[in-house]
Design an enzyme around this catalytic site. Structure first.
Site, PDB file in Angstrom:
ATOM      1  N   SER A 248       0.798  -1.233   0.000  1.00 13.91           N
ATOM      2  CA  SER A 248       0.000   0.000   0.000  1.00 13.91           C
ATOM      3  C   SER A 248       0.828   1.281   0.000  1.00 13.91           C
ATOM      4  O   SER A 248       0.266   2.361  -0.185  1.00 13.91           O
ATOM      5  CB  SER A 248      -0.946   0.014   1.193  1.00 13.91           C
ATOM      6  OG  SER A 248      -2.013  -0.852   0.942  1.00 13.91           O
TER       7      SER A 248
ATOM      8  N   LYS B 292       0.342   3.334  -3.013  1.00  7.51           N
ATOM      9  CA  LYS B 292      -0.825   4.201  -3.180  1.00  7.51           C
ATOM     10  C   LYS B 292      -0.441   5.683  -3.135  1.00  7.51           C
ATOM     11  O   LYS B 292      -1.158   6.531  -3.651  1.00  7.51           O
ATOM     12  CB  LYS B 292      -1.866   3.897  -2.092  1.00  7.51           C
ATOM     13  CG  LYS B 292      -2.447   2.479  -2.202  1.00  7.51           C
ATOM     14  CD  LYS B 292      -3.284   2.133  -0.970  1.00  7.51           C
ATOM     15  CE  LYS B 292      -3.844   0.714  -1.055  1.00  7.51           C
ATOM     16  NZ  LYS B 292      -4.518   0.315   0.206  1.00  7.51           N
TER      17      LYS B 292
ATOM     18  N   TYR C 236      -3.775  -2.283 -10.366  1.00  7.19           N
ATOM     19  CA  TYR C 236      -3.680  -2.105  -8.905  1.00  7.19           C
ATOM     20  C   TYR C 236      -2.829  -3.203  -8.261  1.00  7.19           C
ATOM     21  O   TYR C 236      -1.912  -2.927  -7.485  1.00  7.19           O
ATOM     22  CB  TYR C 236      -5.097  -2.089  -8.294  1.00  7.19           C
ATOM     23  CG  TYR C 236      -5.109  -2.130  -6.791  1.00  7.19           C
ATOM     24  CD1 TYR C 236      -4.843  -0.982  -6.035  1.00  7.19           C
ATOM     25  CD2 TYR C 236      -5.361  -3.313  -6.105  1.00  7.19           C
ATOM     26  CE1 TYR C 236      -4.835  -1.026  -4.652  1.00  7.19           C
ATOM     27  CE2 TYR C 236      -5.350  -3.366  -4.712  1.00  7.19           C
ATOM     28  CZ  TYR C 236      -5.086  -2.216  -3.997  1.00  7.19           C
ATOM     29  OH  TYR C 236      -5.066  -2.264  -2.623  1.00  7.19           O
TER      30      TYR C 236
ATOM     31  N   TYR D  46      -4.515   3.657   7.985  1.00  9.63           N
ATOM     32  CA  TYR D  46      -5.879   3.103   8.141  1.00  9.63           C
ATOM     33  C   TYR D  46      -6.445   3.462   9.502  1.00  9.63           C
ATOM     34  O   TYR D  46      -6.307   4.591   9.949  1.00  9.63           O
ATOM     35  CB  TYR D  46      -5.888   1.585   7.903  1.00  9.63           C
ATOM     36  CG  TYR D  46      -5.028   1.192   6.741  1.00  9.63           C
ATOM     37  CD1 TYR D  46      -5.390   1.594   5.460  1.00  9.63           C
ATOM     38  CD2 TYR D  46      -3.846   0.499   6.908  1.00  9.63           C
ATOM     39  CE1 TYR D  46      -4.601   1.276   4.375  1.00  9.63           C
ATOM     40  CE2 TYR D  46      -3.049   0.178   5.834  1.00  9.63           C
ATOM     41  CZ  TYR D  46      -3.425   0.572   4.570  1.00  9.63           C
ATOM     42  OH  TYR D  46      -2.654   0.269   3.521  1.00  9.63           O
TER      43      TYR D  46
ATOM     44  N   VAL E  66       1.201  -3.653   3.876  1.00  5.78           N
ATOM     45  CA  VAL E  66       1.193  -4.938   4.596  1.00  5.78           C
ATOM     46  C   VAL E  66       2.464  -5.758   4.369  1.00  5.78           C
ATOM     47  O   VAL E  66       2.638  -6.807   4.978  1.00  5.78           O
ATOM     48  CB  VAL E  66      -0.050  -5.816   4.286  1.00  5.78           C
ATOM     49  CG1 VAL E  66      -1.298  -5.247   4.922  1.00  5.78           C
ATOM     50  CG2 VAL E  66      -0.227  -6.038   2.806  1.00  5.78           C
TER      51      VAL E  66
HETATM   52  N1  LIG Z   1      -2.655  -2.581   3.259  1.00  5.90           N
HETATM   53  C1  LIG Z   1      -2.080  -3.053   2.195  1.00  5.90           C
HETATM   54  O1  LIG Z   1      -0.867  -2.958   2.022  1.00  5.90           O
HETATM   55  C2  LIG Z   1      -3.010  -3.786   1.268  1.00  5.90           C
HETATM   56  C3  LIG Z   1      -2.460  -4.031  -0.101  1.00  5.90           C
HETATM   57  C4  LIG Z   1      -2.904  -5.346  -0.680  1.00  5.90           C
HETATM   58  N2  LIG Z   1      -2.313  -5.526  -1.975  1.00  5.90           N
HETATM   59  C5  LIG Z   1      -4.405  -5.401  -0.811  1.00  5.90           C
HETATM   60  O2  LIG Z   1      -4.917  -4.890  -1.758  1.00  5.90           O
HETATM   61  O3  LIG Z   1      -5.086  -5.982   0.011  1.00  5.90           O
END
Ligand SMILES: NC(=O)CC[C@H](N)C(=O)O
Length: 317
Positions: free
Chosen positions: A71, A74, A198, A250, A268
């Site tokens: 993430s 992003k 994505y 988050y 993650v």
């Molecule tokens: N929080 C994350 O890093 C989530 C990314 C992961 N690729 C997902 O879409 O669930």
């Protein structure tokens, strides 16, 4: 510590101390296990890199090891999407913290398919869709990768094909989010195309040195170094930093802001990219996660770094 005491030597000492302390920690969190390539990562790893406004790179731990940025990507797609669409991007995604897990779907129904912010999965998928526009997924992905390489001034950054394949094979919840948003018109491309892009940008692999380099534009008003090449406008850099502070972790965003006091974005894979506006860009990584999916030790290390340097956006040096 007096603020003027933060010499290069002192910063080297702080990074070495924190890296040593984190190597000795026994409580390391739990590695993401939703896909096999992440589940098999050794939790006993830790890396920290700081790049200062003078361009000095200070690293400790496993700073040459690549990990899945997930993430954190992003942030790069948001910068690219904002650069391309400008204010129009905000018709597709909000700017409020969600207080919900990163992959939650609940708010979408009440809020007419408009995701709360660009850093939860739904919001990031909407941003990716805006970058895709009418282009072929391969072209959009190539553009994202080129942009990240430009930000990091490093051509040696690539997508981990294993991770991308696993995400595609198991990302059922993201498929649900994308289809749900497509029904509201928040995304306009076929959901499977948007998701392909994505999942691939989430699968970019980087070291903490590369991550810190890629975050410089947020530390230096949209430029790769103070007075250097411009990536985005200063205003957009400020906006992205604000969103990282309020939404970058988050439902753990409030806690991270409270403990660290710096804009940061987690993934993650255990990575966190953080910035000290005007001073430094930071990459930190340890694969074990806390209950809300943010790196346990990287959060702890950044808290220690903020304490020992005095860095905070609320009391600028
Ligand atoms: N929080 C994350 O890093 C989530 C990314 C992961 N690729 C997902 O879409 O669930």
């Amino acid at each position: 510590m007096a603020k003027q005491d933060l010499s290069s030597e002192r910063l080297h000492d702080i990074v070495a101390e924190i890296s040593k302390e984190m190597a000795d920690e026994t409580e390391r969190g739990k590695v993401a296990d939703y896909i096999p390539p992440l589940a098999r990562i050794d939790p006993n790893q830790f890396a920290l890199t700081i790049i200062t406004k003078d361009g000095e790179v200070i690293s400790g731990g496993d700073a040459q090891t690549r990990f899945s940025i997930q993430s954190v990507s992003k942030v790069f797609t948001l910068a690219l999407g904002l650069g391309r669409l400008g204010e129009r991007l905000w018709a597709r995604v909000g700017r409020e913290p969600s207080g919900d897990p990163f992959n939650s779907i609940v708010q979408l129904e009440h809020e007419k398919g408009l995701p709360r912010n660009p850093f939860i999965n739904a919001g990031a998928i909407a941003v990716t869709d805006s970058i895709l526009g009418g282009f072929a997924p391969k072209e959009a992905l190539g553009e994202i990768l080129q942009f990240v390489r430009f930000l990091a001034s490093d051509e040696d950054i690539a997508i981990d094909p294993d991770v991308a394949r696993s995400e595609l094979a198991t990302g059922f919840r993201n498929v649900a989010l994308a289809n749900f948003m497509r029904s509201f018109g928040t995304i306009t491309s076929p959901p499977e195309l948007t998701l392909g892009v994505y999942f691939h940008h989430c699968a970019i692999a980087m070291t903490t040195e590369q991550l810190a380099a890629a975050g410089r534009f947020l530390a230096f008003d949209g430029r790769l170094s103070p007075g250097g090449a411009r990536a985005i406008s200063a205003r957009m850099a400020r906006q992205i930093n604000t969103l990282m502070l309020t939404c970058g972790h988050y439902d753990g965003s409030g806690e991270f802001a409270f403990r660290v006091g710096l804009p940061g974005k987690s993934g993650v894979g255990g990575g966190i990219m953080a910035v000290v506006p005007g001073q430094a860009s930071i990459g930190c990584w340890s694969p074990g996660l806390n209950a809300v999916g943010n790196s346990h030790l990287a959060s702890q290390a950044l808290e220690q770094l903020a304490l020992r340097t005095g860095w905070s956006v609320f009391a600028p040096r």
